[in-house]
Design a protein around this motif. Structure first.
Motif, PDB file in Angstrom:
ATOM      1  N   GLU A 118       0.857  -1.183   0.000  1.00 57.68           N
ATOM      2  CA  GLU A 118       0.000   0.000   0.000  1.00 57.68           C
ATOM      3  C   GLU A 118       0.896   1.237   0.000  1.00 57.68           C
ATOM      4  O   GLU A 118       1.090   1.873   1.023  1.00 57.68           O
ATOM      5  CB  GLU A 118      -0.923   0.011   1.212  1.00 57.68           C
ATOM      6  CG  GLU A 118      -1.897  -1.161   1.258  1.00 57.68           C
ATOM      7  CD  GLU A 118      -2.787  -1.111   2.479  1.00 57.68           C
ATOM      8  OE1 GLU A 118      -3.085   0.008   2.955  1.00 57.68           O
ATOM      9  OE2 GLU A 118      -3.176  -2.190   2.960  1.00 57.68           O
ATOM     10  N   PRO A 119       1.469   1.581  -1.138  1.00 55.52           N
ATOM     11  CA  PRO A 119       2.422   2.695  -1.180  1.00 55.52           C
ATOM     12  C   PRO A 119       1.727   4.035  -0.991  1.00 55.52           C
ATOM     13  O   PRO A 119       0.535   4.188  -1.301  1.00 55.52           O
ATOM     14  CB  PRO A 119       3.010   2.592  -2.593  1.00 55.52           C
ATOM     15  CG  PRO A 119       1.917   1.961  -3.395  1.00 55.52           C
ATOM     16  CD  PRO A 119       1.254   0.983  -2.465  1.00 55.52           C
ATOM     17  N   PRO A 120       2.454   5.023  -0.473  1.00 53.56           N
ATOM     18  CA  PRO A 120       1.879   6.364  -0.387  1.00 53.56           C
ATOM     19  C   PRO A 120       1.722   6.956  -1.778  1.00 53.56           C
ATOM     20  O   PRO A 120       2.402   6.545  -2.719  1.00 53.56           O
ATOM     21  CB  PRO A 120       2.928   7.133   0.426  1.00 53.56           C
ATOM     22  CG  PRO A 120       4.210   6.419   0.161  1.00 53.56           C
ATOM     23  CD  PRO A 120       3.838   4.972   0.020  1.00 53.56           C
ATOM     24  N   HIS A 121       0.835   7.911  -1.908  1.00 52.28           N
ATOM     25  CA  HIS A 121       0.675   8.604  -3.181  1.00 52.28           C
ATOM     26  C   HIS A 121       1.760   9.670  -3.278  1.00 52.28           C
ATOM     27  O   HIS A 121       1.864  10.532  -2.408  1.00 52.28           O
ATOM     28  CB  HIS A 121      -0.706   9.251  -3.256  1.00 52.28           C
ATOM     29  CG  HIS A 121      -1.006   9.842  -4.598  1.00 52.28           C
ATOM     30  ND1 HIS A 121      -2.221  10.382  -4.925  1.00 52.28           N
ATOM     31  CD2 HIS A 121      -0.244   9.982  -5.731  1.00 52.28           C
ATOM     32  CE1 HIS A 121      -2.203  10.834  -6.165  1.00 52.28           C
ATOM     33  NE2 HIS A 121      -1.010  10.602  -6.676  1.00 52.28           N
ATOM     34  N   ILE A 122       2.585   9.585  -4.296  1.00 49.33           N
ATOM     35  CA  ILE A 122       3.646  10.560  -4.523  1.00 49.33           C
ATOM     36  C   ILE A 122       3.195  11.505  -5.632  1.00 49.33           C
ATOM     37  O   ILE A 122       3.004  11.083  -6.769  1.00 49.33           O
ATOM     38  CB  ILE A 122       4.972   9.871  -4.922  1.00 49.33           C
ATOM     39  CG1 ILE A 122       5.338   8.763  -3.928  1.00 49.33           C
ATOM     40  CG2 ILE A 122       6.081  10.903  -5.025  1.00 49.33           C
ATOM     41  CD1 ILE A 122       5.542   9.216  -2.509  1.00 49.33           C
ATOM     42  N   TRP A 123       3.013  12.778  -5.281  1.00 46.55           N
ATOM     43  CA  TRP A 123       2.558  13.777  -6.253  1.00 46.55           C
ATOM     44  C   TRP A 123       3.667  14.809  -6.409  1.00 46.55           C
ATOM     45  O   TRP A 123       4.017  15.482  -5.444  1.00 46.55           O
ATOM     46  CB  TRP A 123       1.276  14.445  -5.771  1.00 46.55           C
ATOM     47  CG  TRP A 123       0.555  15.244  -6.826  1.00 46.55           C
ATOM     48  CD1 TRP A 123       1.080  16.162  -7.673  1.00 46.55           C
ATOM     49  CD2 TRP A 123      -0.845  15.185  -7.140  1.00 46.55           C
ATOM     50  NE1 TRP A 123       0.122  16.688  -8.499  1.00 46.55           N
ATOM     51  CE2 TRP A 123      -1.079  16.101  -8.189  1.00 46.55           C
ATOM     52  CE3 TRP A 123      -1.913  14.451  -6.630  1.00 46.55           C
ATOM     53  CZ2 TRP A 123      -2.345  16.308  -8.730  1.00 46.55           C
ATOM     54  CZ3 TRP A 123      -3.172  14.659  -7.171  1.00 46.55           C
ATOM     55  CH2 TRP A 123      -3.389  15.573  -8.211  1.00 46.55           C
ATOM     56  N   CYS A 124       4.215  14.914  -7.596  1.00 46.76           N
ATOM     57  CA  CYS A 124       5.343  15.817  -7.835  1.00 46.76           C
ATOM     58  C   CYS A 124       4.999  16.862  -8.887  1.00 46.76           C
ATOM     59  O   CYS A 124       4.513  16.517  -9.971  1.00 46.76           O
ATOM     60  CB  CYS A 124       6.568  15.034  -8.308  1.00 46.76           C
ATOM     61  SG  CYS A 124       7.162  13.803  -7.127  1.00 46.76           S
ATOM     62  N   VAL A 125       5.254  18.112  -8.544  1.00 47.47           N
ATOM     63  CA  VAL A 125       5.215  19.192  -9.524  1.00 47.47           C
ATOM     64  C   VAL A 125       6.672  19.577  -9.762  1.00 47.47           C
ATOM     65  O   VAL A 125       7.366  20.033  -8.842  1.00 47.47           O
ATOM     66  CB  VAL A 125       4.405  20.399  -9.017  1.00 47.47           C
ATOM     67  CG1 VAL A 125       4.501  21.553 -10.012  1.00 47.47           C
ATOM     68  CG2 VAL A 125       2.947  20.007  -8.797  1.00 47.47           C
ATOM     69  N   ILE A 126       7.152  19.357 -10.969  1.00 47.71           N
ATOM     70  CA  ILE A 126       8.574  19.557 -11.281  1.00 47.71           C
ATOM     71  C   ILE A 126       8.729  20.730 -12.235  1.00 47.71           C
ATOM     72  O   ILE A 126       8.096  20.768 -13.299  1.00 47.71           O
ATOM     73  CB  ILE A 126       9.181  18.285 -11.914  1.00 47.71           C
ATOM     74  CG1 ILE A 126       8.956  17.078 -10.992  1.00 47.71           C
ATOM     75  CG2 ILE A 126      10.671  18.490 -12.194  1.00 47.71           C
ATOM     76  CD1 ILE A 126       9.438  15.767 -11.587  1.00 47.71           C
TER      77      ILE A 126
END
Length: 281
Positions: free
Chosen positions: A162-170
């Motif tokens: 159950e991985p965390p949600h990784i949200w990236c604005v690059i």
């Protein structure tokens, strides 16, 4: 799913030691005053294992802590958990990295804004090595490899059940900045593009055309816990980083990330831009 260690446990140990030393007491003296052994108090302060909150309450009273400090430390004690894998490493790691690993063991979501480099969780090994060599020019190669090993191990969280949600604005600048040479950059961007296909990883690009924006001061991450009050903000600084937990600080960075996400390209357009830039290397 096992519950990991919390930043609260780390804070508790450091604060108990600080209060005791301000009072001028030895471990033995302080323990005797509240009926616990020197060894037990030492364990409390070195952040290992669980703690009993009534003992923390008694220690705070002996140390002359304010009611606010005492209440806060008792809450830390009630939330203290187990240790993480990195505690067994032979070589030391910076305190900021230790805390980051502690936090990442329990996050449910991470919101990253990256203006200089690709976020660490999404880096290839070659790219991470180049970043560390550039950032820590006086480091020996052994130390560079040690830090990169840790960064690669951090990425295990992407493969959890159950991985965390990784949200990236690059920022587009991070995609175009040549780190480690053309081949390293090409493979890094291809790796980034592949990661965007995972359901728990979201990547958006903030294009140059966006102009000035809410986070022009630098990169940051909002590490989100099971509840909003467990959120922590990490801000990149020269030579390390800064962790912030005050409600007004959290709200400021949450709003900044929401703004950046709204300003950035949508998911499909972001992937197209990453693909086009990768072909330029």
């Amino acid at each position: 799913m096992a519950v990991g260690p919390t930043t609260r446990r780390r804070q508790l140990g450091a604060d108990l030691r600080r209060l005791r030393e301000l009072k001028g007491l030895t471990l033995e003296e302080a323990g005797a005053r509240v009926g616990i052994s020197k060894a037990t108090l030492s364990r409390y302060e070195t952040k290992e294992g669980t703690v009993k909150w009534p003992s923390v309450d008694a220690l705070c009273r002996e140390y002359g802590a304010t009611d606010e400090e005492r209440a806060a430390l008792v809450e830390l004690a009630k939330g203290a958990k187990i240790q993480g894998w990195w505690r067994s490493l032979a070589d030391p790691i910076p305190d900021s990295m230790n805390l980051m690993l502690t936090l990442e063991d329990e996050v449910v979501r991470e919101d990253h804004y990256a203006c200089m480099y690709i976020p660490g969780l999404l880096q290839t090994r070659a790219y991470a090595e180049a970043v560390h060599r550039a950032s820590e020019v006086q480091c020996e190669e052994r130390e560079v490899q040690h830090m990169v090993d840790i960064r690669m191990k951090r990425q295990d969280l992407l493969d959890r059940q159950e991985p965390p949600h990784i949200w990236c604005v690059i920022d587009e600048a991070a995609l175009r900045r040549q780190v480690g040479g053309r081949e390293v950059m090409r493979k890094q961007l291809e790796h980034l593009l592949a990661l965007t296909q995972r359901p728990h990883i979201t990547v958006q690009v903030l294009p140059f055309a966006c102009g000035a924006h809410a986070a022009a001061v630098g990169s940051f991450a909002v590490l989100r816990g099971q509840a909003p009050e467990l959120d922590v903000v990490y801000v990149d600084l020269l030579g390390g980083g800064l962790f912030m937990e005050k409600p007004q600080e959290l709200e400021r960075y949450r709003l900044a990330f929401e703004y950046l996400s709204a300003q950035a390209l949508d998911f499909e357009s972001s992937a197209d831009l990453i693909d086009r830039i990768s072909k330029e290397f």
